[in-house]
Design a protein around this motif. Structure first.
Motif, PDB file in Angstrom:
ATOM      1  N   SER A  12       0.853  -1.303  -0.081  1.00 55.43           N
ATOM      2  CA  SER A  12      -0.060  -0.128  -0.033  1.00 55.43           C
ATOM      3  C   SER A  12       0.844   1.116   0.063  1.00 55.43           C
ATOM      4  O   SER A  12       0.416   2.176  -0.615  1.00 55.43           O
ATOM      5  CB  SER A  12      -1.027   0.151   1.330  1.00 55.43           C
ATOM      6  OG  SER A  12      -0.256  -0.107   2.556  1.00 55.43           O
ATOM      7  N   ASP A  57       4.006   5.251   5.925  1.00 58.17           N
ATOM      8  CA  ASP A  57       3.403   4.391   6.752  1.00 58.17           C
ATOM      9  C   ASP A  57       4.279   3.675   7.461  1.00 58.17           C
ATOM     10  O   ASP A  57       5.465   4.223   7.720  1.00 58.17           O
ATOM     11  CB  ASP A  57       2.352   3.620   5.981  1.00 58.17           C
ATOM     12  CG  ASP A  57       1.202   3.115   6.422  1.00 58.17           C
ATOM     13  OD1 ASP A  57       1.120   3.369   8.028  1.00 58.17           O
ATOM     14  OD2 ASP A  57       0.355   2.400   6.136  1.00 58.17           O
ATOM     15  N   SER A 104      -8.306   4.939  -6.189  1.00 60.23           N
ATOM     16  CA  SER A 104      -8.133   3.759  -6.121  1.00 60.23           C
ATOM     17  C   SER A 104      -8.567   2.953  -7.560  1.00 60.23           C
ATOM     18  O   SER A 104      -8.275   1.797  -7.967  1.00 60.23           O
ATOM     19  CB  SER A 104      -8.693   2.866  -5.044  1.00 60.23           C
ATOM     20  OG  SER A 104     -10.120   3.010  -4.972  1.00 60.23           O
ATOM     21  N   THR A 155      -9.175  -0.735   5.361  1.00 61.38           N
ATOM     22  CA  THR A 155      -9.268   0.128   4.264  1.00 61.38           C
ATOM     23  C   THR A 155     -10.223  -0.679   2.942  1.00 61.38           C
ATOM     24  O   THR A 155     -10.990  -0.014   2.416  1.00 61.38           O
ATOM     25  CB  THR A 155      -7.839   0.420   3.539  1.00 61.38           C
ATOM     26  OG1 THR A 155      -7.067   0.997   4.352  1.00 61.38           O
ATOM     27  CG2 THR A 155      -8.228   1.363   2.423  1.00 61.38           C
ATOM     28  N   SER A 156     -10.353  -2.061   3.279  1.00 61.62           N
ATOM     29  CA  SER A 156     -11.324  -2.562   2.580  1.00 61.62           C
ATOM     30  C   SER A 156     -12.627  -2.225   2.440  1.00 61.62           C
ATOM     31  O   SER A 156     -13.521  -2.078   1.713  1.00 61.62           O
ATOM     32  CB  SER A 156     -11.281  -4.147   2.597  1.00 61.62           C
ATOM     33  OG  SER A 156     -11.567  -4.427   3.988  1.00 61.62           O
ATOM     34  N   GLU A 184     -12.853   0.985   0.312  1.00 63.75           N
ATOM     35  CA  GLU A 184     -12.985   0.591  -1.348  1.00 63.75           C
ATOM     36  C   GLU A 184     -14.413   0.091  -1.319  1.00 63.75           C
ATOM     37  O   GLU A 184     -14.977   0.456  -2.861  1.00 63.75           O
ATOM     38  CB  GLU A 184     -12.076  -0.670  -1.657  1.00 63.75           C
ATOM     39  CG  GLU A 184     -10.795  -0.046  -1.756  1.00 63.75           C
ATOM     40  CD  GLU A 184      -9.770  -1.327  -1.845  1.00 63.75           C
ATOM     41  OE1 GLU A 184      -8.809  -1.052  -2.798  1.00 63.75           O
ATOM     42  OE2 GLU A 184     -10.136  -2.601  -1.687  1.00 63.75           O
TER      43      GLU A 184
END
Length: 381
Positions: free
Chosen positions: A12, A93, A166, A271-272, A275
């Motif tokens: 990521s 990150d 994305s 984070t899914s 999305e």
């Protein structure tokens, strides 16, 4: 030429770094890039000191056997930065590695930017006292983070969330159905058990039994397992014994096509959820850790929700089924409600639009452009 040193420690971060370099190159063609990154950053011109995969380990069980190698990579990175003395260091990150680098190079007097704020606001917020002096600017992905970090003198700026770039909302449902021979009546159910073996080991058996409970009542249901490429073969082997064999997708483009065709999703937290929300997929969120970790987490976590989309919405927009509720009966009932009650899906989709609007950078720039603006401001100081 002006040298910018970037460090990413996982996939990521590699994507974030690549998009950032792309934006920087448009503004400042005189910049050159070195540091640590993956294939995506290399495509944008970064020369990596060593393979990024050397840093991409998560969990105590995976880290302990590699402590010596990780320590050597840390020393190698610090030595390389000291020798090159770049005009700007950007860490992305991976706080276990990057914050150690920032602490070690602080005496060098280099300009430093950290991209993706450590999520200490969620648990153990007292750790923020260790951060002053580590960077000149902190690039935040979430709109409420600057209010948390600013009182500590950490120079935060909200640059928008990369999920908006994305492409998760650009999938093609017709292409997905054609690719896998699904007719118009098929109901794809997205299953996202995570990318770490510790996560999938706990969630895959639960997902299997959840599907077994749903299948008799929903013969058109088609499980679609979104798997990280590194562990896809293992998940495929486990799924071979499922009563309904899932379609397994690994690349983002196919995953987003699956989102476009999906009737619902069952995903781990993370984070899914953003999305899926961007793609408008109604969902339930689940997660399970060992009981000792759960007991510890309950003492340390300071936020009311674990799903990022719920934190943005500031209420339980999507159901969270955690720990003892991460069980086949509860999950099957929750997904059944989503599949059979159109009002639930409609309410979620309306909430997604409102919550995701908070992820846009204040100046309206794409997230990578806003991040590049902030980084160049530090470079020019």
């Amino acid at each position: 030429m002006t040298l910018v040193y970037l460090i990413a420690g996982e996939a990521s971060g590699d994507v974030l770094g690549a998009r950032l370099i792309e934006a920087l190159r448009r503004r400042r063609p005189d910049l050159t890039y070195t540091g640590i990154g993956g294939a995506r950053m290399a495509e944008q011109g970064l020369t990596t000191l060593f393979p990024m995969q050397d840093l991409a380990v998560m969990g105590i069980a995976e880290i302990l056997p590699r402590v010596i190698k990780l320590r050597n990579r840390l020393h190698q990175t610090i030595t390389d930065i000291a020798a090159r003395r770049p005009a700007l260091v950007i860490t992305i990150d991976s706080p276990g590695f990057t914050l150690r680098v920032l602490r070690a190079i602080a005496p060098l007097g280099l300009k430093r930017v950290h991209y993706v704020a450590p999520q200490v606001w969620a648990w153990r917020p007292g750790r923020v006292r260790h951060f002053p002096g580590l960077w000149d600017r902190l690039l935040c992905l979430l709109p409420f983070e600057p209010d948390f970090f600013a009182p500590h003198g950490l120079n935060p700026v909200f640059v928008g969330h990369p999920v908006l770039q994305s492409g998760a909302d650009q999938g093609d449902a017709i292409r997905f159905r054609a690719q896998f021979g699904l007719d118009g009546g098929a109901q794809p159910l997205i299953l996202m058990p995570g990318s770490r073996r510790t996560e999938t080991a706990r969630l895959m058996p639960v997902f299997r039994e959840t599907i077994a409970r749903l299948a008799p009542h929903h013969p058109a249901l088609v499980p679609v397992l979104a798997a990280a490429p590194a562990i896809a073969p293992e998940l495929a082997a486990q799924a071979a014994s499922w009563p309904t064999r899932p379609i397994i997708v690994t690349d983002p483009a196919t995953r987003y096509d699956a989102f476009a065709a999906a009737a619902a999703a069952l995903t781990k937290s993370g984070t899914s959820t953003l999305e899926l929300a961007l793609a408008g997929v109604p969902m339930a969120v689940t997660y399970r850790v060992n009981p000792l970790s759960a007991a510890l987490a309950r003492r340390l976590i300071t936020v009311p929700h674990v799903a990022m989309i719920n934190l943005l919405a500031n209420h339980a927009l999507v159901p969270e089924r955690l720990q003892s509720d991460c069980a086949p009966t509860q999950l099957a009932t929750t997904i059944e409600d989503i599949l059979t009650n159109p009002a639930i899906a409609a309410t979620q989709r309306t909430g997604f639009t409102q919550a995701l609007s908070r992820l846009k950078a204040p100046d309206g720039l794409p997230p990578n452009e806003a991040a590049a603006t902030a980084a160049l401001e530090v470079l020019g100081q």
